[in-house]
Design a protein around this motif. Structure first.
Motif, PDB file in Angstrom:
ATOM      1  N   VAL A 231     -18.047  99.480 -25.211  1.00 11.71           N
ATOM      2  CA  VAL A 231     -19.021 100.580 -24.784  1.00 11.71           C
ATOM      3  C   VAL A 231     -20.181 100.603 -25.679  1.00 11.71           C
ATOM      4  CG1 VAL A 231     -19.234 103.150 -24.445  1.00 11.71           C
ATOM      5  CG2 VAL A 231     -17.025 102.191 -23.854  1.00 11.71           C
ATOM      6  N   ARG A 232     -21.430 100.305 -24.768  1.00 11.26           N
ATOM      7  CA  ARG A 232     -22.730 100.228 -25.627  1.00 11.26           C
ATOM      8  C   ARG A 232     -23.054 101.892 -25.375  1.00 11.26           C
ATOM      9  NH1 ARG A 232     -26.026  95.677 -22.993  1.00 11.26           N
ATOM     10  NH2 ARG A 232     -27.477  96.650 -24.619  1.00 11.26           N
ATOM     11  N   GLY A 233     -23.461 102.406 -26.457  1.00 12.22           N
ATOM     12  CA  GLY A 233     -24.062 103.601 -26.526  1.00 12.22           C
ATOM     13  C   GLY A 233     -25.125 103.974 -25.605  1.00 12.22           C
ATOM     14  N   GLU A 234     -25.950 102.915 -25.553  1.00 18.84           N
ATOM     15  CA  GLU A 234     -27.146 103.252 -24.745  1.00 18.84           C
ATOM     16  C   GLU A 234     -26.975 103.258 -23.350  1.00 18.84           C
ATOM     17  OE1 GLU A 234     -29.661  99.799 -25.507  1.00 18.84           O
ATOM     18  OE2 GLU A 234     -28.557  98.394 -24.333  1.00 18.84           O
ATOM     19  N   LYS A 235     -25.988 102.804 -22.897  1.00 17.12           N
ATOM     20  CA  LYS A 235     -25.356 102.973 -21.463  1.00 17.12           C
ATOM     21  C   LYS A 235     -24.825 104.315 -21.041  1.00 17.12           C
ATOM     22  CE  LYS A 235     -26.661  98.593 -20.569  1.00 17.12           C
ATOM     23  NZ  LYS A 235     -27.819  98.563 -19.348  1.00 17.12           N
ATOM     24  N   LEU A 236     -24.354 104.942 -22.124  1.00 13.82           N
ATOM     25  CA  LEU A 236     -23.712 106.404 -21.715  1.00 13.82           C
ATOM     26  C   LEU A 236     -24.710 107.088 -20.910  1.00 13.82           C
ATOM     27  CD1 LEU A 236     -21.571 106.959 -24.783  1.00 13.82           C
ATOM     28  CD2 LEU A 236     -20.769 106.603 -22.508  1.00 13.82           C
ATOM     29  N   LYS A 237     -24.547 107.824 -19.924  1.00 12.95           N
ATOM     30  CA  LYS A 237     -25.565 108.826 -19.306  1.00 12.95           C
ATOM     31  C   LYS A 237     -25.578 110.033 -20.064  1.00 12.95           C
ATOM     32  CE  LYS A 237     -24.208 110.784 -15.302  1.00 12.95           C
ATOM     33  NZ  LYS A 237     -23.496 110.844 -14.153  1.00 12.95           N
ATOM     34  N   TYR A 238     -26.610 110.889 -20.044  1.00 11.66           N
ATOM     35  CA  TYR A 238     -26.570 112.007 -20.469  1.00 11.66           C
ATOM     36  C   TYR A 238     -25.587 112.959 -20.074  1.00 11.66           C
ATOM     37  CZ  TYR A 238     -31.516 110.856 -22.395  1.00 11.66           C
ATOM     38  OH  TYR A 238     -32.455 110.413 -23.149  1.00 11.66           O
ATOM     39  N   GLY A 239     -25.046 113.911 -20.895  1.00 15.87           N
ATOM     40  CA  GLY A 239     -23.905 114.556 -20.637  1.00 15.87           C
ATOM     41  C   GLY A 239     -22.731 113.988 -20.736  1.00 15.87           C
ATOM     42  N   ALA A 240     -22.747 112.689 -20.959  1.00 16.04           N
ATOM     43  CA  ALA A 240     -21.248 112.135 -20.596  1.00 16.04           C
ATOM     44  C   ALA A 240     -20.089 112.333 -21.963  1.00 16.04           C
ATOM     45  CB  ALA A 240     -21.464 110.586 -20.932  1.00 16.04           C
ATOM     46  N   ASP A 256     -19.875 100.928 -29.787  1.00 18.61           N
ATOM     47  CA  ASP A 256     -20.527 100.677 -30.736  1.00 18.61           C
ATOM     48  C   ASP A 256     -21.101 101.563 -31.467  1.00 18.61           C
ATOM     49  OD1 ASP A 256     -22.445 101.536 -29.209  1.00 18.61           O
ATOM     50  OD2 ASP A 256     -23.540  99.690 -28.399  1.00 18.61           O
ATOM     51  N   ASP A 257     -22.029 101.312 -32.618  1.00 20.34           N
ATOM     52  CA  ASP A 257     -22.535 102.264 -33.588  1.00 20.34           C
ATOM     53  C   ASP A 257     -23.399 103.327 -32.666  1.00 20.34           C
ATOM     54  OD1 ASP A 257     -21.102 101.321 -35.479  1.00 20.34           O
ATOM     55  OD2 ASP A 257     -22.741 100.121 -36.449  1.00 20.34           O
ATOM     56  N   GLU A 258     -24.243 102.831 -31.683  1.00 20.18           N
ATOM     57  CA  GLU A 258     -24.906 103.509 -30.710  1.00 20.18           C
ATOM     58  C   GLU A 258     -24.203 104.865 -30.317  1.00 20.18           C
ATOM     59  OE1 GLU A 258     -28.764 105.167 -29.583  1.00 20.18           O
ATOM     60  OE2 GLU A 258     -28.056 103.855 -31.304  1.00 20.18           O
ATOM     61  N   ALA A 259     -23.235 104.482 -29.718  1.00 22.77           N
ATOM     62  CA  ALA A 259     -22.221 105.525 -29.027  1.00 22.77           C
ATOM     63  C   ALA A 259     -21.906 106.281 -30.029  1.00 22.77           C
ATOM     64  CB  ALA A 259     -21.034 105.041 -28.596  1.00 22.77           C
ATOM     65  N   ILE A 260     -21.491 106.127 -31.252  1.00 20.09           N
ATOM     66  CA  ILE A 260     -21.126 107.286 -32.396  1.00 20.09           C
ATOM     67  C   ILE A 260     -22.548 107.983 -32.899  1.00 20.09           C
ATOM     68  CG2 ILE A 260     -20.313 107.330 -34.638  1.00 20.09           C
ATOM     69  CD1 ILE A 260     -18.211 106.686 -32.459  1.00 20.09           C
ATOM     70  N   ARG A 261     -23.635 107.335 -32.902  1.00 19.07           N
ATOM     71  CA  ARG A 261     -24.892 107.821 -33.234  1.00 19.07           C
ATOM     72  C   ARG A 261     -25.139 108.864 -32.214  1.00 19.07           C
ATOM     73  NH1 ARG A 261     -27.541 103.655 -33.864  1.00 19.07           N
ATOM     74  NH2 ARG A 261     -27.476 103.155 -35.854  1.00 19.07           N
ATOM     75  N   ARG A 262     -25.201 108.611 -31.009  1.00 17.67           N
ATOM     76  CA  ARG A 262     -25.592 109.566 -29.968  1.00 17.67           C
ATOM     77  C   ARG A 262     -24.884 110.714 -29.654  1.00 17.67           C
ATOM     78  NH1 ARG A 262     -26.754 107.379 -24.068  1.00 17.67           N
ATOM     79  NH2 ARG A 262     -27.472 109.333 -23.937  1.00 17.67           N
ATOM     80  N   GLY A 263     -23.375 110.634 -29.721  1.00 19.17           N
ATOM     81  CA  GLY A 263     -22.544 111.636 -29.649  1.00 19.17           C
ATOM     82  C   GLY A 263     -22.297 112.558 -30.691  1.00 19.17           C
ATOM     83  N   ARG A 264     -21.849 113.684 -30.159  1.00 25.56           N
ATOM     84  CA  ARG A 264     -21.153 114.664 -31.128  1.00 25.56           C
ATOM     85  C   ARG A 264     -19.636 114.231 -31.285  1.00 25.56           C
ATOM     86  NH1 ARG A 264     -20.957 120.247 -30.020  1.00 25.56           N
ATOM     87  NH2 ARG A 264     -20.537 120.577 -32.112  1.00 25.56           N
ATOM     88  N   VAL A 265     -19.257 113.750 -32.540  1.00 34.22           N
ATOM     89  CA  VAL A 265     -17.928 113.086 -32.588  1.00 34.22           C
ATOM     90  C   VAL A 265     -16.678 114.244 -32.921  1.00 34.22           C
ATOM     91  CG1 VAL A 265     -16.566 111.344 -33.505  1.00 34.22           C
ATOM     92  CG2 VAL A 265     -18.931 110.907 -32.929  1.00 34.22           C
ATOM     93  N   PHE A 266     -15.801 114.244 -32.106  1.00 35.24           N
ATOM     94  CA  PHE A 266     -14.704 114.977 -32.405  1.00 35.24           C
ATOM     95  C   PHE A 266     -13.411 114.222 -32.445  1.00 35.24           C
ATOM     96  CE2 PHE A 266     -17.728 117.671 -30.345  1.00 35.24           C
ATOM     97  CZ  PHE A 266     -17.490 118.852 -30.902  1.00 35.24           C
ATOM     98  N   LEU A 279     -14.836 104.760 -36.453  1.00 29.27           N
ATOM     99  CA  LEU A 279     -15.529 105.693 -37.302  1.00 29.27           C
ATOM    100  C   LEU A 279     -15.374 105.158 -38.600  1.00 29.27           C
ATOM    101  CD1 LEU A 279     -13.351 108.731 -36.121  1.00 29.27           C
ATOM    102  CD2 LEU A 279     -15.790 107.942 -35.397  1.00 29.27           C
ATOM    103  N   VAL A 280     -14.553 104.476 -38.956  1.00 28.85           N
ATOM    104  CA  VAL A 280     -14.525 103.778 -40.597  1.00 28.85           C
ATOM    105  C   VAL A 280     -15.692 102.869 -40.609  1.00 28.85           C
ATOM    106  CG1 VAL A 280     -13.273 102.181 -41.976  1.00 28.85           C
ATOM    107  CG2 VAL A 280     -12.047 104.146 -40.800  1.00 28.85           C
ATOM    108  N   GLY A 281     -15.929 101.998 -39.561  1.00 30.45           N
ATOM    109  CA  GLY A 281     -17.194 101.179 -39.654  1.00 30.45           C
ATOM    110  C   GLY A 281     -18.470 101.962 -39.640  1.00 30.45           C
ATOM    111  N   ALA A 282     -18.436 103.016 -38.996  1.00 29.45           N
ATOM    112  CA  ALA A 282     -19.783 103.601 -38.751  1.00 29.45           C
ATOM    113  C   ALA A 282     -20.087 104.230 -40.136  1.00 29.45           C
ATOM    114  CB  ALA A 282     -19.743 104.868 -37.737  1.00 29.45           C
ATOM    115  N   PHE A 283     -18.956 104.882 -40.799  1.00 30.67           N
ATOM    116  CA  PHE A 283     -19.089 105.256 -42.173  1.00 30.67           C
ATOM    117  C   PHE A 283     -19.650 104.334 -43.278  1.00 30.67           C
ATOM    118  CE2 PHE A 283     -15.426 108.349 -41.088  1.00 30.67           C
ATOM    119  CZ  PHE A 283     -16.267 109.220 -40.496  1.00 30.67           C
ATOM    120  N   GLU A 284     -19.011 103.166 -43.199  1.00 30.35           N
ATOM    121  CA  GLU A 284     -19.275 102.077 -44.004  1.00 30.35           C
ATOM    122  C   GLU A 284     -20.925 101.540 -43.839  1.00 30.35           C
ATOM    123  OE1 GLU A 284     -16.571  99.016 -43.171  1.00 30.35           O
ATOM    124  OE2 GLU A 284     -14.963 100.214 -44.657  1.00 30.35           O
TER     125      GLU A 284
END
Length: 341
Positions: A231-240, A256-266, A279-284
């Protein structure tokens, strides 16, 4: 005349023997529904107290270079949940070459009052239901109320359960699009779902153009062993709402990192912060910090953390599983089974 002595009161009561019950995979399917388990989690999880339930970190033992044995225990001292349980899981990824599932599991339920074995049950099927229903519960809280399209990435054993759990949680869903690396598996799953009479109003289809269908998803659910982001974050629609289920080690990544960057993560629980590759990769890499995680499932259910804030927000839910939800699922199965005897 002398009275006859009452010896009954002097005798010790007979010991009650309880024979453990075996609950097969077929019985589990007849007992559980995704709707009932989601509701059980929704009502039971907020009542759990850290003072009455213990859940050690799962133990993972390498059986070989690629295979492992996992132990997941949990026990409760609460009168409303008088159980102990342990799930035994084997992970043999090379089984795919033998046309066998890579994961097998057994679950054993004990009384936390007497220590007696109450039941053993098919842990593989129990895990499929509980994993999917945790995602369904998160979808109920985080996805948009008007969600229409579910994109399912992966067509393995968990995929039909995830689809049914999301449909149970979000009745507004009208279309399910399935992608899998082997598209024949996706097509077979579509045919199987079309045959389910309870989903007559839902359109099921397969599509091999992954990036195009991600753009269509109001809910995107992933259940793969991928080590390459799908899943490439740039492809996620608004509100997904992005539901990540597959990864459970640092080498695995479904987005990818963009999905994590774009989203509020729970997350489902705090273990995801040290196990999930996304998540571990995004933290690093400094994409986000642990402080940026918006909350866990229990905090959402208790109202301690806010879920979706507005319609265009992208939400991400990452689950890695926990022995607590195993115990709650086993409780529901056992208590329904006992009532049916």
């Amino acid at each position: 005349m002398a009275s006859t002595p009452n010896t009954t009161n002097d005798e010790k009561p007979n010991k009650i023997e309880t024979n453990p019950i075996f609950i097969s995979a077929d019985s589990l399917h007849s007992i559980l529904s995704h709707q009932s388990l989601i509701q059980h989690f929704h009502s039971s999880l907020p009542r759990i107290s850290t003072s009455t339930i213990q859940t050690p970190i799962r133990q993972n033992y390498a059986v070989s270079q690629s295979s492992s044995l996992l132990l997941m225990p949990s026990w409760s001292s609460s009168t409303s949940l008088p159980y102990m349980g342990v799930k035994l899981v084997t992970h043999f990824p090379q089984n795919s070459t033998l046309n066998l599932p890579g994961i097998h599991a057994s679950y054993v339920l004990f009384s936390s009052t007497t220590g007696q074995t109450l039941a053993s049950m098919d842990g593989t099927v129990l895990t499929l239901y509980r994993t999917a229903c945790v995602s369904g519960l998160a979808s109920k809280i985080l996805a948009r109320d008007d969600s229409k399209v579910l994109v399912m990435i992966g067509a393995g054993a968990l995929a039909p359960h995830l689809i049914k759990a999301h449909l149970a949680a979000r009745p507004s869903l009208q279309k399910v699009i399935i992608w899998n690396r082997t598209m024949e598996k996706a097509r077979i799953l579509v045919e199987n779902l079309r045959a389910c009479v309870e989903y007559n109003g839902v359109c099921f289809e397969s599509n091999e153009l992954l990036e195009e269908i991600i753009e269509m998803g109001d809910i995107v659910s992933c259940a793969t062993n991928s080590e390459v982001p799908l899943v490439r974050g740039e492809k996620l629609k608004y509100g997904a709402h992005l539901d990540l289920v597959g990864s459970f080690n640092h080498n695995m990544r479904e987005c990818d990192d963009e999905a994590i960057r774009r989203g509020r993560v729970f997350v489902d629980n705090e273990v995801a912060l040290i196990e999930a590759g996304e998540l571990v990769g995004a933290f690093e890499r400094g994409v986000i910090t642990k402080d940026d995680i918006a909350g866990n499932l229990l905090e959402l259910l208790k109202g301690e953390k806010k879920g979706r804030r507005e319609s265009k927000e992208v939400t991400v839910f990452k689950s890695v599983g926990s022995a607590v939800v195993d115990l709650l699922a086993a409780q529901l199965v056992y208590e329904i089974h006992i009532k049916q005897l």
